[in-house]
Motif scaffolding. Structure first.
Motif, PDB file in Angstrom:
ATOM      1  N   SER A  20       0.846  -1.277   0.381  1.00 53.96           N
ATOM      2  CA  SER A  20      -0.667   0.086   0.090  1.00 53.96           C
ATOM      3  C   SER A  20       1.186   1.035  -0.042  1.00 53.96           C
ATOM      4  N   GLU A  24      -2.307   5.731   2.075  1.00 49.22           N
ATOM      5  CA  GLU A  24      -3.398   5.059   2.144  1.00 49.22           C
ATOM      6  C   GLU A  24      -3.402   4.428   3.544  1.00 49.22           C
ATOM      7  N   GLU A  27      -4.397   6.432   6.039  1.00 43.30           N
ATOM      8  CA  GLU A  27      -5.760   7.427   6.308  1.00 43.30           C
ATOM      9  C   GLU A  27      -6.275   5.346   7.058  1.00 43.30           C
ATOM     10  N   ARG A  28      -6.257   4.644   6.419  1.00 43.04           N
ATOM     11  CA  ARG A  28      -7.043   2.842   7.022  1.00 43.04           C
ATOM     12  C   ARG A  28      -6.280   3.229   8.405  1.00 43.04           C
TER      13      ARG A  28
END
Length: 106
Positions: A20, A24, A27-28
């Motif tokens: 990733s 990302e 954000e996760r």
């Protein structure tokens, strides 16, 4: 929910290991309610700028680090606790990369 911080996370800047993008991952982590995320790519801080931008937007604490493979031992994770530590980590990575044969850099 108890506070949680992931202290060893690889992005796609750790080739063939992380999948990733740094943004990302941030954000996760924010979406899962983490209080912090340590981006610790293999012998690199290349994804830190992208992670930093995403962390500011998400309101997540970003910890800068790197995974270092020792010639005569295991892999270790080093985390920078402040600006001085970040500078020392970058110097260590640079020294290691300069000393390694070009084909051996992972």
């Amino acid at each position: 929910m108890a506070a949680y911080a992931e202290l060893h996370c690889l992005s796609n800047f750790s080739f063939l290991r992380g999948a990733s993008h740094p943004g990302e991952l941030v954000e996760r982590a924010a979406g899962l309610g983490y209080t912090a995320l340590a981006l610790t790519d293999e012998c690199s801080v290349a994804g830190v700028v992208r992670a930093h931008v995403a962390a500011k937007t998400a309101g997540l604490k970003l910890i800068v680090g790197a995974e270092i493979r020792l010639d005569d031992g295991p892999k270790i994770v080093l985390l920078a606790t402040d600006r001085t530590g970040y500078g020392q980590l970058c110097r260590l990575i640079t020294r290691g990369r300069r000393a390694a044969p070009k084909a051996a850099i992972a």
